[in-house]
Design a protein around this motif. Structure first.
Motif, PDB file in Angstrom:
ATOM      1  N   THR A 466     -82.445  66.906  -9.462  1.00  0.00           N
ATOM      2  CA  THR A 466     -83.018  68.212  -9.597  1.00  0.00           C
ATOM      3  C   THR A 466     -83.690  68.618  -8.092  1.00  0.00           C
ATOM      4  N   GLU A 467     -84.329  67.982  -7.635  1.00  0.00           N
ATOM      5  CA  GLU A 467     -85.370  68.232  -6.656  1.00  0.00           C
ATOM      6  C   GLU A 467     -84.438  68.396  -5.273  1.00  0.00           C
ATOM      7  N   GLU A 468     -83.229  67.879  -5.367  1.00  0.00           N
ATOM      8  CA  GLU A 468     -82.244  68.056  -4.197  1.00  0.00           C
ATOM      9  C   GLU A 468     -81.331  69.293  -4.260  1.00  0.00           C
ATOM     10  N   LEU A 469     -81.272  69.761  -5.592  1.00  0.00           N
ATOM     11  CA  LEU A 469     -80.027  70.987  -5.771  1.00  0.00           C
ATOM     12  C   LEU A 469     -80.930  72.088  -6.193  1.00  0.00           C
ATOM     13  N   ARG A 470     -80.357  73.082  -6.235  1.00  0.00           N
ATOM     14  CA  ARG A 470     -80.964  74.536  -6.751  1.00  0.00           C
ATOM     15  C   ARG A 470     -80.481  74.836  -7.957  1.00  0.00           C
ATOM     16  N   ALA A 471     -81.642  75.178  -8.840  1.00  0.00           N
ATOM     17  CA  ALA A 471     -81.184  75.548 -10.412  1.00  0.00           C
ATOM     18  C   ALA A 471     -80.701  76.826 -10.176  1.00  0.00           C
ATOM     19  N   TYR A 473     -78.562  74.344 -13.027  1.00  0.00           N
ATOM     20  CA  TYR A 473     -77.712  73.352 -13.219  1.00  0.00           C
ATOM     21  C   TYR A 473     -76.656  73.117 -13.972  1.00  0.00           C
ATOM     22  N   HIS A 494     -82.225  75.132 -16.365  1.00  0.00           N
ATOM     23  CA  HIS A 494     -83.155  75.867 -15.363  1.00  0.00           C
ATOM     24  C   HIS A 494     -84.159  75.129 -14.676  1.00  0.00           C
ATOM     25  N   ASP A 495     -84.612  73.731 -15.410  1.00  0.00           N
ATOM     26  CA  ASP A 495     -85.473  72.888 -14.456  1.00  0.00           C
ATOM     27  C   ASP A 495     -85.417  71.609 -14.655  1.00  0.00           C
ATOM     28  N   GLU A 519     -74.976  72.371  -8.893  1.00  0.00           N
ATOM     29  CA  GLU A 519     -75.575  73.658  -9.029  1.00  0.00           C
ATOM     30  C   GLU A 519     -74.784  74.673  -9.600  1.00  0.00           C
ATOM     31  N   ASP A 521     -72.648  78.096 -10.303  1.00  0.00           N
ATOM     32  CA  ASP A 521     -72.420  79.290  -9.500  1.00  0.00           C
ATOM     33  C   ASP A 521     -72.706  80.104 -10.509  1.00  0.00           C
TER      34      ASP A 521
END
Length: 652
Positions: A466-471, A473, A494-495, A519, A521
């Motif tokens: 989650t720290e490397e991807l954009r929410a 998820y 979302h987090d 992530e 879409d």
């Protein structure tokens, strides 16, 4: 004993004696010479001995009429090992006009249509219908069980058969489909178009399919795709085969779909126009100069814009049929003309008009020949002398407007699909790995875009991802084919805490495995599409595009072609979907990037064509098409290397 004037014909029967005044021999060994061809119609149990005797004598041609022959494959192996060939068993016979060879039930007037049929009875029906339509047969072969000589063999041989100008084929299976359609492609290149009648389109395989793509493509859709790629056309009945063949054997072929309609009845003209339009033909409105020229030959108020109504002018002067038809054929505004109605019946109902009608029939045929455009006639007197004159002069005549317009539509479809090469650039092995991750990697290398993602196996890896991807998820059980039904997908995470909780709950239900955090879409104004490929055991690689998502099977909105496809064909496939208006921008929505979608179809088609193995299924569903491009959010790969689930199937 047809053909006995050209060759020695011997009859062999166990009891000897005479048959129809002709002496018979008790065995092949008793004949005064070794025959070139032996046709056997003996009890099934006696067939092996008869064939072995023939092979021992040096016979090189065998025709098996007998059905129920034991161990056909072993029998065929002995035939081939001896350097001989065998048609059948279970064949109804063969006929060849060039050599006056007829070993078949029925009469076969010589002509230009070759018939190759897996069913002898269906083949005979086609030949009979052809005769009624004024068409002769160049070669007739009932292939029977195809223990040795196959339909593909016979089609390949027709490419150099001088009398054949068109080929009608009936098949119930396509176990050697790629070779069959290669032969069809060669026939088309030789100027001998093929009309295919096929049966056996069972949906059982589709019901058991593991991918959306296989479930959505029926066997006949695959055959139709193979026909288009090879330059053939498929029909649904023996009569339709003959009707289309009659158009193909006319003096000219339609250059396009524009049809001019001439009728001596406003009602029949309207029905003809409706039917033509429903079959994909165009009934264009004629230009003012052509309309004015037609009006000069017709009574005031006659319809002249297309369809053209003679409004009684034909009864006043039968030559009007010729004048109006000639004006349309030479106008340059139509590619063909259909004459519909009463012509052909005048001589039957009013014998005093018979001679004039016959003369005009000949003039109509000559007019069409001179114009270089096809004329088709729907006649209420389709069996009349006038109809016979038209047919003999190369103008097909039909008893109903449906058969006339359907036949023309088939001929137009043939012209629209001249066939295309199916060149594949190299071969590639499917990846060793299993699951969504392997499918995603394979498709990414081919140019398909996926959201950023990470593989995760425990809660700590989920938190790190989650720290490397954009929410927001998406969490997926990457090894499942049917994730939605199994609860193997969660969206809208979302987090970090929500992602970890979703993973913990999913793993408690489904167990350990290769999960994927991705992530989501969240682009607005997207249309979900499916793009999939499969390698059919008989017909080879296919690619399908259609309305996607979890409701893909419900919509059943797909277009399938042989793979690989080029960009132009991929664009046409996308335009052919019923859901295409959604991609163009529906009710004010921005249009999707249809060009990017077409490129994705090309990429998947090339990949499925290159992957080796008898069984390959490759699918992206859904591929989300938006104004800024296409993004794949799920994928499936199945091969014969691993018959377990190789990756995901269902859509998020």
């Amino acid at each position: 004993l047809t053909g006995s004037a050209r060759r020695a014909v011997h009859l062999v029967t166990r009891g000897g004696g005479e048959i129809l005044g002709t002496p018979t021999a008790a065995s092949l060994s008793d004949l005064p010479e070794v025959p070139e061809l032996v046709a056997f119609c003996v009890p099934a149990a006696d067939v092996p001995a008869v064939v072995d005797e023939a092979l021992a004598l040096g016979v090189r041609g065998l025709l098996g009429i007998t059905a129920g022959v034991p161990d056909e494959s072993a029998l065929a192996a002995r035939v081939v090992a001896s350097g001989a060939r065998m048609i059948g068993p279970s064949s109804l016979g063969l006929f060849d006009a060039a050599s006056s060879l007829r070993i078949a039930w029925g009469d076969f007037p010589s002509g230009a249509l070759a018939v190759v049929s897996q069913s002898g009875q269906v083949g005979s029906e086609i030949a009979l219908l052809a005769r009624r339509a004024g068409l002769g047969i160049s070669r007739f072969v009932s292939v029977g069980g195809q223990a040795d000589v196959t339909a593909a063999d016979l089609l390949e041989d027709l490419a150099d058969h001088g009398l054949t100008r068109a080929v009608g084929v009936y098949l119930e299976s396509f176990r050697d489909g790629r070779r069959i359609f290669d032969a069809v492609r060669a026939l088309r290149a030789a100027g001998k178009p093929v009309v295919l009648l096929a049966a056996g389109g069972s949906e059982a395989g589709a019901r058991a399919a593991r991918s959306h793509t296989s479930a959505l493509t029926s066997p006949m859709e695959l055959v139709d795709a193979a026909c288009r790629a090879a330059g053939a056309v498929r029909v649904r009945t023996p009569s339709a085969l003959v009707d289309v063949a009659a158009c193909l054997l006319a003096d000219s072929m339609p250059a396009g779909p524009r049809v001019g309609i001439v009728s001596d009845s406003g009602g029949q003209g309207a029905l003809a126009a409706d039917r033509a339009s429903r079959r994909g033909l165009s009934v264009p409105e004629l230009s003012e100069p052509v309309v004015s020229a037609l009006a000069r030959s017709l009574p005031g108020g006659a319809a002249t814009a297309n369809p053209v109504d003679l409004a009684g002018a034909g009864e006043r002067d039968l030559g009007t049929y010729r004048e109006v038809t000639a004006a349309l054929l030479c106008s340059g505004e139509v590619d063909s003309v259909v004459l519909s109605g009463y012509f052909g019946r005048y001589g039957l109902d009013s014998p005093a008009l018979a001679a004039a009608e016959l003369r005009v029939a000949g003039e109509l045929a000559e007019t069409a020949r001179a114009a270089g455009r096809p004329l088709l006639v729907h006649s209420m007197g389709a069996d009349s002398d006038a109809a016979r004159v038209l047919r003999e002069a190369g103008v097909p005549v039909f008893a109903t407007i449906e058969t006339a317009t359907d036949a023309l539509a088939g001929a137009v479809a043939l012209q629209a699909h001249p066939g295309r090469p199916l060149a594949v650039a190299g071969a590639a092995e499917a990846p060793e790995g299993t699951g969504y991750w392997a499918a995603r990697a394979l498709l990414s290398e081919a140019g398909i875009t996926f959201p950023a993602a990470r593989r995760v196996r425990d809660a700590r890896e989920v938190a790190r991802a989650t720290e490397e991807l954009r929410a927001p998820y998406v969490l997926k059980a990457g090894w499942l084919e049917h994730k939605s039904e199994a609860g193997g997908v969660r969206i809208g995470l979302h987090d970090t805490p929500s992602a970890v909780r979703a993973f913990t709950a999913m793993r408690a239900r489904l167990g350990d495995g290769p999960y994927v955090l991705e992530e989501q879409d969240v682009r607005p104004d997207v249309t979900e599409v499916i793009v999939g490929g499969r390698r059919d055991a008989g017909l080879g690689p296919m690619v399908t595009v259609g309305a996607g998502g979890t409701e893909a099977e419900m919509h059943r909105d797909t277009v399938t072609e042989c793979a690989p496809v080029g960009l132009d064909l991929a664009r046409a496939m996308v335009r052919g979907l019923r859901c295409a208006p959604l991609l163009d921008g529906w009710r004010g929505r921005p249009a999707a990037d249809a060009e990017a979608l077409a490129r994705a179809v090309v990429a998947v088609s090339g990949l499925v064509a290159r992957l080796t193995g008898d069984r390959v299924e490759l699918e992206v569903n859904p591929l989300r098409a938006g104004p800024d491009g296409v993004i794949a959010v799920d994928a499936l790969l199945l091969t014969d290397r691993d018959d377990t689930a190789l990756d995901t199937k269902e859509t998020i």
